[in-house]
Design an enzyme around this catalytic site. Structure first.
Site, PDB file in Angstrom:
ATOM      1  CE  LYS A  58      10.046 -62.070  26.040  1.00  0.00           C
ATOM      2  NZ  LYS A  58      10.756 -62.147  24.550  1.00  0.00           N
TER       3      LYS A  58
ATOM      4  CG  ASP B 106       6.556 -64.536  24.569  1.00  0.00           C
ATOM      5  OD1 ASP B 106       5.738 -65.446  25.107  1.00  0.00           O
ATOM      6  OD2 ASP B 106       7.877 -64.737  24.678  1.00  0.00           O
TER       7      ASP B 106
END
Length: 340
Positions: A252, A271
């Site tokens: 991420k 996420d």
């Protein structure tokens, strides 16, 4: 048009403006939505922050983006005691225009992209109407990387305060406006000192202190700041791989850095929040009850298939909408961001 007196009480250069309709850029949405952590609303509608080693104040007026730039202060102590002045910047106007156009990527036509995404995705259409002008910043890769290493299990106001402490402790002082000092983002070499990790821990960075100092040393001893910048010309998969090899950088954070500083418009940071959206709102069938590397890849691929080569930009609009929905108080928005 804006008067000089609308600026903070320092000594700015003259105000300049760029043509820029709100459909192409909304400062209030872009600068508060967790892309960068170095801007604050210094007075209603005016945003002051650090960009390219200079302090800027930006504001919008109908179809124009107004800005002024502050110079580095004189080092004379007696002048500092007289109210901490900033002297006028000596940057050429054409150069400051170029810096802002580059930072906001104003050469990318946003309205046309919104129309494409709305045509491809009815859910996007529903949200986008209330959130025009959300575009992706093009940040310095060193600043972007170290800022996003600090975002793990964190929320916007706390990240902003951490980055401020980082800049005050390790960055060069630029000027002082209305008694507030401004510092440049630290150079790579400033973060590689033997005592950097201990100093970061003392500043409240916790376990992230090790990642910041470790990544700084890894880059300084490998790619270097210029090599990191050169990842702009590498393929997305290659840039992501290089970033993921750094301490404290997972998929991420790597995607945030790819999207916000390395010109990888197809990077979609995923996420748990985006994972839930993909499953619940878009019906993406990904196996398992957690966000595995495979599920991460599948969700990114799904959105790239839906939104096209600038999928990361489309996701930034939905992210911003989610953050601001119902205009909750800042603490609730922070909590929503943290849950991501």
């Amino acid at each position: 048009p804006m008067k000089l007196r609308d600026a903070p009480s320092a000594c700015p250069s003259l105000w300049r403006c760029l043509p820029c309709p709100p459909a192409e850029l909304r400062l209030d949405l872009v600068l508060s939505s967790g892309q960068s952590f170095r801007w604050w609303e210094s007075s209603p509608g005016a945003w002051t922050g650090v960009l390219g080693g200079r302090v800027w104040t930006l504001r919008q007026d109908r179809d124009r983006l107004w800005y002024t730039v502050y110079g580095e202060e004189d080092a004379h102590k007696e002048e500092e005691r007289d109210g901490c002045p900033a002297k006028a910047a000596k940057l050429d106007g054409a150069e400051t225009d170029r810096i802002l156009r580059d930072y906001f990527q104003l050469d990318v036509g946003l309205s046309a992209l919104y129309r494409e995404w709305e045509a491809a995705d009815p859910l996007f259409r529903k949200v986008a109407e209330d959130f025009p002008g959300v575009r992706v910043l093009r940040q310095d890769p060193v600043e972007c990387l170290f800022s996003f290493i600090c975002t793990s299990n964190n929320h916007i106001s706390r990240i902003t305060a951490m980055i401020e402490r980082l800049c005050q402790a390790f960055g060069r002082r630029l000027c002082c406006i209305d008694a507030r000092p401004f510092h440049a983002f630290p150079s790579l070499s400033a973060l590689t000192g033997a005592d950097a990790e201990a100093r970061l821990r003392a500043l409240g960075f916790g376990y992230r202190a090790k990642f910041v100092s470790g990544s700084a040393r890894a880059i300084a001893g490998g790619l270097g700041a210029e090599g990191l910048r050169q990842l702009r010309t590498a393929a997305y998969a290659e840039a992501r791989k290089v970033l993921c090899a750094l301490p404290g950088v997972g998929a991420k954070v790597a995607d945030c850095v790819c999207l916000l500083s390395l010109d990888k418009a197809e990077a979609v940071p995923v996420d748990t929040h985006v994972w839930h959206i993909a499953r619940q709102r878009y019906g993406v069938a990904v196996g398992g009850k957690s966000l595995t590397p495979r599920a991460y890849q599948e969700i990114g691929d799904f959105f790239r298939g839906l939104w096209g080569p600038r999928a990361g930009w489309a996701q930034a609009v939905l992210f911003c909408a989610d953050l601001h929905k119902g205009q909750e108080p800042a603490s609730s928005r922070d909590q929503a961001w943290k849950s991501r």
